[in-house]
Design an enzyme around this catalytic site. Structure first.
Site, mmCIF file in Angstrom:
data_model
loop_
_atom_site.group_PDB
_atom_site.id
_atom_site.type_symbol
_atom_site.label_atom_id
_atom_site.label_comp_id
_atom_site.label_asym_id
_atom_site.label_seq_id
_atom_site.Cartn_x
_atom_site.Cartn_y
_atom_site.Cartn_z
ATOM 1 N N ASP A 248 0.881 -1.273 -0.045
ATOM 2 C CA ASP A 248 0.119 0.053 0.017
ATOM 3 C C ASP A 248 1.062 1.168 0.100
ATOM 4 O O ASP A 248 1.388 1.506 1.039
ATOM 5 C CB ASP A 248 -0.906 0.040 1.234
ATOM 6 C CG ASP A 248 -1.872 1.133 1.147
ATOM 7 O OD1 ASP A 248 -2.031 1.994 0.224
ATOM 8 O OD2 ASP A 248 -2.527 1.405 2.165
ATOM 9 N N LYS A 255 1.605 7.775 0.497
ATOM 10 C CA LYS A 255 1.921 7.950 1.881
ATOM 11 C C LYS A 255 3.401 8.430 2.155
ATOM 12 O O LYS A 255 4.249 8.367 1.309
ATOM 13 C CB LYS A 255 1.872 6.430 2.369
ATOM 14 C CG LYS A 255 0.728 5.625 2.886
ATOM 15 C CD LYS A 255 0.956 4.444 3.328
ATOM 16 C CE LYS A 255 -0.482 3.638 3.455
ATOM 17 N NZ LYS A 255 -1.424 4.414 4.203
ATOM 18 N N ARG A 329 -11.105 -0.692 1.626
ATOM 19 C CA ARG A 329 -12.473 -0.541 1.772
ATOM 20 C C ARG A 329 -13.062 -0.801 0.262
ATOM 21 O O ARG A 329 -14.355 -1.331 0.219
ATOM 22 C CB ARG A 329 -13.056 0.524 2.363
ATOM 23 C CG ARG A 329 -13.131 1.924 1.694
ATOM 24 C CD ARG A 329 -13.138 3.015 2.610
ATOM 25 N NE ARG A 329 -11.847 3.357 3.613
ATOM 26 C CZ ARG A 329 -12.137 4.269 4.518
ATOM 27 N NH1 ARG A 329 -12.941 4.952 4.625
ATOM 28 N NH2 ARG A 329 -10.857 4.207 5.464
HETATM 29 N N1 BES Z 1 -3.488 0.247 5.061
HETATM 30 C C1 BES Z 1 -3.838 1.378 5.723
HETATM 31 C C2 BES Z 1 -4.292 1.284 6.988
HETATM 32 C C3 BES Z 1 -3.190 0.949 8.067
HETATM 33 C C4 BES Z 1 -2.380 2.040 8.506
HETATM 34 C C5 BES Z 1 -2.657 -0.202 8.332
HETATM 35 C C6 BES Z 1 -1.525 2.020 9.402
HETATM 36 C C7 BES Z 1 -1.785 -0.366 9.460
HETATM 37 C C8 BES Z 1 -1.046 0.679 9.809
HETATM 38 C C9 BES Z 1 -5.103 1.935 4.852
HETATM 39 O O1 BES Z 1 -5.243 1.587 3.407
HETATM 40 C C10 BES Z 1 -5.089 3.315 4.931
HETATM 41 O O2 BES Z 1 -4.214 3.806 4.154
HETATM 42 N N2 BES Z 1 -6.060 4.032 5.501
HETATM 43 C C11 BES Z 1 -5.811 5.318 5.718
HETATM 44 C C12 BES Z 1 -7.574 5.811 5.451
HETATM 45 C C13 BES Z 1 -7.709 7.336 5.225
HETATM 46 C C14 BES Z 1 -7.016 7.632 4.006
HETATM 47 C C15 BES Z 1 -9.145 7.565 5.580
HETATM 48 C C16 BES Z 1 -5.759 5.847 7.044
HETATM 49 O O3 BES Z 1 -5.643 4.843 7.784
HETATM 50 O O4 BES Z 1 -4.805 6.840 6.998
HETATM 51 ZN ZN ZN Z 2 -4.177 -0.186 3.008
HETATM 52 MN MN MN Z 3 -4.093 2.745 2.175
#
Ligand code: BES
Ligand code: ZN
Ligand code: MN
Length: 476
Positions: A248, A255, A329
């Site tokens: 990801d 990120k 999601r």
């Molecule tokens: N894979 C991440 C969530 C995650 C973050 C898992 C840290 C493990 C450790 C997910 O895809 C993500 O990036 N979620 C975002 C959602 C936001 C953009 C609404 C998040 O949590 O920042």
């Molecule tokens: Zn993710």
């Molecule tokens: Mn993500």
């Protein structure tokens, strides 16, 4: 492939250690004095030694006893078992295995009472290592369990092996772990464990607009994997859905480095589903189980989806993608909608490293559980307590659902106002839209899927969180 996981060999032999056993561990506890044995000839009487170290027999205590054997000095480990509950023996097993680090072999005398499966589970999981080339992780070569009920011990071994499989999948770097690779691993598991398997790829994914959109920026195209376990006269049908994002980056909503470096873990939910299913036949699980793992790499390129794109999920609902980093999601929604439309499940449980917000809320020890059914939430929470993988129930706050309204589509994938508030709940509310009103639970394992250090039976890196709790739930 240059990847090796230390084989955790285990055997179950008679109650006595072999005369040449390299290292022997013996239980003791508040109500359990170590049996006098010829191979426990210590220059200091054992009870005096325990008193000297003020050892009370609590789980986690390990006292080394030097013994004289065939003219040389050896060591016997006395390990505390506490009340011999599952939690105590899991911890005891882990402590003993850690003390045997670097040794070729460890023989563990099993206490005659208590949850001995947990002793095996704790020892084998604490001994888990994952190395590529000359990694520094050291473990014990072999653990042999002496005495105890063999069926119980085998139960612990099966659970540990399934958990180790999930850890292997998570720990594999994403340079190797493409969606196709993950699907191939699922196929191999299916062949070994007597599961049926189906994989969708390329144009077969036509209706799965979420999986396609997330995967379209990567040179490694997406897959959807279905594993099926069908016992005779099943009592019910459970569908398990796993997030299988093999890496990801965040996509174009990229990120930062710090947040990205552990994102090979983002398929941990999928790994948990594959690994739990690998043990269903061994446990004679009486329910039909279908696993769906939505595999994609969330990457950046000229073909990546853009913030503002509108996609069509399986079943026809449209979603405005306001943040490409909320990709989990999108792939899960397709799988959930497919399960509802095609599989007629009695219960649906999804497992996903879905939000950083869940990790912030509950830390690395607990997973978040959301459920539309109180009995399901209670059963999963109880399975978590019993298996040592704790869950905490979170609310599906209906008032917050409006955050996900979109001007241009049926739904937005993140809070329109981008407030970030209640991020884990918002994600769960998004998923709920695709469950067709069936009894459904969502496990957000973003925190506990990965550990920063060794602790008890947990090893640094992928933890396999959820495998033990799902197996407990499905066998209960
Ligand atoms: N894979 C991440 C969530 C995650 C973050 C898992 C840290 C493990 C450790 C997910 O895809 C993500 O990036 N979620 C975002 C959602 C936001 C953009 C609404 C998040 O949590 O920042
Ligand atoms: Zn993710
Ligand atoms: Mn993500």
């Amino acid at each position: 492939m240059p990847i090796e996981t230390t084989p955790v060999l285990t055997g179950v032999r008679g109650a006595e250690p072999a005369p040449d056993a390299e290292l022997v561990a013996l239980p003791f506890g508040p109500d359990l004095t170590p049996a006098a044995a010829p191979w426990l000839e210590s220059p200091v009487p054992v009870d005096a030694l325990l008193a000297h170290y003020e050892a009370k027999g609590e789980p986690g205590e390990v006292v080394e006893v030097p013994t004289a054997r065939e003219g040389s000095v050896r060591r016997v480990l006395l390990y505390g078992v506490g009340d011999a509950s599952a939690a105590a023996l899991r911890k005891a097993g882990a402590s003993v295995a850690r003390r045997a680090k670097g040794r070729a072999s460890l023989s563990v005398v099993v206490p005659s009472e208590g949850e001995t499966a947990a002793l095996v589970e704790g020892a084998l999981l604490a001994a888990y290592t994952f190395t590529i080339g000359n990694g520094r992780a050291k473990s014990v070569g072999e653990i042999v369990f002496l005495g105890g009920d063999e069926r119980e011990l085998r139960r612990g071994e099966t659970v540990a092996r399934a958990t180790a499989l999930a850890r292997d999948l998570v720990n594999t770097p994403s340079s190797v772990k493409t969606p196709a690779w993950l699907a191939d691993q699922a196929k191999a598991v299916a062949a070994e464990s007597g599961l049926a398997v189906r994989v969708w790829e390329g144009s077969e994914l036509g209706e799965f607009g979420g999986i396609r959109a997330v995967g379209q920026g990567s040179i490694s195209p997406p897959r959807l994997v279905q594993l099926s376990y069908t016992p005779e006269n099943p009592r019910a049908h459970v569908v398990l859905v796993g997030k299988g994002i093999t890496f990801d980056t965040g996509g174009l909503s990229l990120k930062p480095t710090e947040g990205m470096k552990t994102m090979k873990t983002d398929m941990a939910g999928g790994a948990t589903v594959i690994a739990a299913m690998s043990a269903l036949a061994a446990f004679d699980v009486p329910v039909r189980v279908t696993g769906l793992v939505a595999c994609a790499e969330n990457s950046i390129s000229g073909s990546a989806q853009r913030p503002g794109d509108v996609i069509t999920q399986y079943g026809g609902r449209t979603v405005e993608v306001l943040n490409t980093d909320a990709e989990g999601r999108l792939v899960l929604a397709d799988a959930l909608a497919y399960a509802d439309a095609e599989l007629d499940p009695d219960v649906v449980v999804d497992v996903a490293t879905l939000t950083g917000a869940a990790k912030i809320a509950l830390g690395q020890s607990l997973g978040a559980v959301y459920a539309t059914d109180d009995a399901l939430a209670a059963a999963l929470t109880a399975a978590g307590e019993a298996s040592g993988e704790r869950l905490w129930r979170m609310p599906l706050v209906d008032d917050y659902r409006a955050m996900l309204d979109s001007e241009v589509a049926d739904l937005a994938n993140v809070d329109r106002t981008m407030s970030g508030a209640a991020g884990s709940i918002a994600a769960a509310l998004f998923l709920r839209e695709f469950t067709g009103g069936r009894p459904w639970a969502h496990l957000d394992i973003a925190g506990p899927a990965r550990a920063g250090s060794d602790e008890g039976e947990i090893t640094k890196g992928g933890t396999g969180f959820g495998v033990r709790l799902l197996l407990r739930y499905l066998t209960a």
